[in-house]
Every structure is written in C-alpha cells, then in structure tokens.
Design a protein around this motif. Structure first.
Motif, PDB file in Angstrom:
ATOM      1  N   LEU A   1       0.897  -1.175   0.048  1.00 37.31           N
ATOM      2  CA  LEU A   1      -0.082   0.037  -0.232  1.00 37.31           C
ATOM      3  C   LEU A   1       0.707   1.271  -0.037  1.00 37.31           C
ATOM      4  N   VAL A   2       1.903   1.265   0.875  1.00 37.80           N
ATOM      5  CA  VAL A   2       2.754   2.475   0.667  1.00 37.80           C
ATOM      6  C   VAL A   2       3.446   2.867  -0.683  1.00 37.80           C
ATOM      7  N   ARG A   3       3.726   1.775  -1.249  1.00 33.33           N
ATOM      8  CA  ARG A   3       4.408   1.939  -2.611  1.00 33.33           C
ATOM      9  C   ARG A   3       3.273   2.578  -3.365  1.00 33.33           C
ATOM     10  N   SER A   4       2.222   2.230  -3.350  1.00 31.07           N
ATOM     11  CA  SER A   4       1.201   2.833  -4.174  1.00 31.07           C
ATOM     12  C   SER A   4       0.953   4.270  -3.840  1.00 31.07           C
ATOM     13  N   VAL A   5       1.069   4.350  -2.592  1.00 34.50           N
ATOM     14  CA  VAL A   5       0.911   5.820  -2.111  1.00 34.50           C
ATOM     15  C   VAL A   5       2.142   6.662  -2.476  1.00 34.50           C
ATOM     16  N   ILE A   6       3.280   6.069  -2.705  1.00 29.44           N
ATOM     17  CA  ILE A   6       4.143   6.712  -3.310  1.00 29.44           C
ATOM     18  C   ILE A   6       4.281   7.250  -4.653  1.00 29.44           C
ATOM     19  N   GLU A   7       3.567   6.098  -5.444  1.00 32.54           N
ATOM     20  CA  GLU A   7       3.197   6.455  -6.850  1.00 32.54           C
ATOM     21  C   GLU A   7       2.158   7.751  -6.928  1.00 32.54           C
ATOM     22  N   LEU A   8       1.206   7.453  -6.206  1.00 24.11           N
ATOM     23  CA  LEU A   8       0.117   8.603  -6.243  1.00 24.11           C
ATOM     24  C   LEU A   8       0.590   9.995  -5.851  1.00 24.11           C
ATOM     25  N   VAL A   9       1.483   9.952  -4.656  1.00 22.72           N
ATOM     26  CA  VAL A   9       1.982  11.154  -4.303  1.00 22.72           C
ATOM     27  C   VAL A   9       3.076  11.886  -5.436  1.00 22.72           C
ATOM     28  N   GLY A  10       3.804  10.788  -5.727  1.00 18.14           N
ATOM     29  CA  GLY A  10       4.986  11.497  -6.682  1.00 18.14           C
ATOM     30  C   GLY A  10       4.311  11.784  -8.015  1.00 18.14           C
ATOM     31  N   GLU A  11       3.162  11.286  -8.527  1.00 18.09           N
ATOM     32  CA  GLU A  11       2.591  11.715  -9.668  1.00 18.09           C
ATOM     33  C   GLU A  11       2.117  13.047  -9.535  1.00 18.09           C
ATOM     34  N   GLN A  12       1.411  13.299  -8.227  1.00 21.08           N
ATOM     35  CA  GLN A  12       0.515  14.553  -8.197  1.00 21.08           C
ATOM     36  C   GLN A  12       1.853  15.701  -7.906  1.00 21.08           C
ATOM     37  N   THR A  13       2.788  15.183  -7.386  1.00 19.44           N
ATOM     38  CA  THR A  13       4.070  16.262  -7.070  1.00 19.44           C
ATOM     39  C   THR A  13       4.687  16.567  -8.246  1.00 19.44           C
ATOM     40  N   ILE A  14       5.318  15.589  -9.132  1.00 16.66           N
ATOM     41  CA  ILE A  14       5.817  15.872 -10.259  1.00 16.66           C
ATOM     42  C   ILE A  14       5.124  16.643 -11.303  1.00 16.66           C
ATOM     43  N   THR A  15       3.451  16.227 -11.300  1.00 17.66           N
ATOM     44  CA  THR A  15       2.755  16.881 -12.322  1.00 17.66           C
ATOM     45  C   THR A  15       2.719  18.439 -12.021  1.00 17.66           C
ATOM     46  N   GLY A  16       2.454  18.799 -10.817  1.00 15.12           N
ATOM     47  CA  GLY A  16       2.183  19.775 -10.334  1.00 15.12           C
ATOM     48  C   GLY A  16       3.502  20.888 -10.586  1.00 15.12           C
ATOM     49  N   GLU A  17       4.705  20.120 -10.320  1.00 12.17           N
ATOM     50  CA  GLU A  17       5.928  20.938 -10.444  1.00 12.17           C
ATOM     51  C   GLU A  17       6.113  20.993 -11.840  1.00 12.17           C
TER      52      GLU A  17
END
Length: 214
Positions: free
Chosen positions: A66-82
């Motif tokens: 689950l944590v790995r999937s959270v990392i993928e979600l948070v990463g996508e949101q962070t990188i897309t925004g930046e």
C-alpha cells in the motif's frame, strides 16, 4: 515479481474495483501525510476509506504494498504540479513567482507537514528498498525539471553556457527539501523562503559573472 503481479491484477480490475482501489490509496496518502507512515495502520485506512478489510487485502497484500502505491500517487501529483509550474519559468521574475507560490502554499499549513515526498522518503527509505527506488526515481525526475529550466536559462542567455546545470539543479532540490524540513520544525516558512532565495541568488551571481565577462 510481486509488483508485476499487482500491476497485472490492477489491469483486470472492474471499474468499481479500480474506484475502490483508488479510494484506498488516496485515503492512505491523506492519513500518512498527517500522521506519518509508521503511525498509520491498515485498520485506520479501512475505517477512513469505508471499505472492508477483505476489500483492502484484495488490492494490497500488506502495508508495504500500500505504501508503494501511495508513493506512486503522491509522486505523480507532486511531479505533475511541479512540471506545470516550472515549465512556465523563462526569466528570473518567473522563477521568483514560482518561489512565492511554493512558499505561500506551504504557509497555509504553517509548514506543518513538510514535503509529501520528502516525508515518505524519511520514513520508508531504510525499510523498503523497492519504495526507496521509487522515491529515488521521483527525486531524479524532479531534479531533471530544474535541469530543463536551467537549460532554458542558458539558451536565453540568462546564465552562462558553461554553468554546471546538473549541480545547480541538485542544489535547487536540496534547497526546496531543506526548506520544507526547516519550515516543518519551526512552523514558519521563513527558513524555507531563505533557503530557496539562496539558490536563486547564486543564479543571479552567475548571471552577473556572465555580464562582466561580456
């Protein structure tokens, strides 16, 4: 092997199953951002996402998955925004606007929770090599966004052609992450603003060096 199996399983989800999985991950991400990874239990996620334990385990065999999937979600949101913000920067004035927006957004929470990616890295990097690899890839992508920005500055003649772009980009990521951490511990975004200002000031000095040599 485990990750490939999960990806294959995700591809066979019904629309309802995919929606449930997305809700679980989004809920876990919210909880972990506020409480931290270690203090967030699977029972917490089950309760907050309004699913049964069997539903959660249908999608995630354990907490690390689950944590790995959270990392993928948070990463996508962070990188897309930046990416959206940094791609617009063409001048020092634009860089200053990026800085102001980042600091202002963090000030809404008084810097309380730090950087979502940085917080995840701090908690899981020593415990899960797969998660650490995912985070490393995300931070590398973030650094590459700064490298692209700095190359635009070079093309426009803003900074010297021989400027060490990769090194400067690493410095910007470090300034942002260090700034988030200082703001989190002090509950004040002033140190964050100062850290990023130092990185921008260094670019200004490079620009002046170029002008003096012209």
């Amino acid at each position: 092997m485990e990750e490939n199996a999960q990806i294959a399983a995700a591809g066979q989800l019904t629309a309802r199953g995919a929606k449930t999985r997305s809700r679980i991950v989004a809920t876990a991400a919210d909880l972990m951002r506020v409480r931290g990874v270690g203090a967030t239990t699977l029972d917490d996620v089950v309760s907050a996402s309004a699913v049964s334990k069997s539903q959660l385990y249908r999608h995630f065999e354990d907490k690390p998955a689950l944590v790995r999937s959270v990392i993928e979600l948070v990463g996508e949101q962070t990188i897309t925004g930046e990416r959206e913000r940094l791609e617009k920067v063409r001048t020092f004035a634009g860089l200053r606007r990026w800085r102001d927006a980042l600091v202002t957004h963090n000030a809404l929470e008084e810097g309380r929770y730090g950087c979502a990616l940085g917080s995840l890295a701090n908690e899981v990097s020593d415990q899960d090599s797969v998660a650490r690899g995912k985070l490393q890839d995300l931070f590398t992508t973030w650094q590459e966004l700064f490298e692209d920005l700095l190359r635009r500055f070079q093309r426009e003649g803003v900074i010297p052609q021989d400027a060490a772009v990769a090194q400067l980009a690493t410095g910007f990521v470090a300034a942002v992450q260090g700034g988030y951490l200082l703001a989190q511990t002090s509950r004040d975004v002033t140190p964050m603003a100062s850290a990023i200002d130092m990185a921008i000031t260094h670019l200004h000095l490079l620009a002046r060096t170029r002008d003096a040599a012209s």
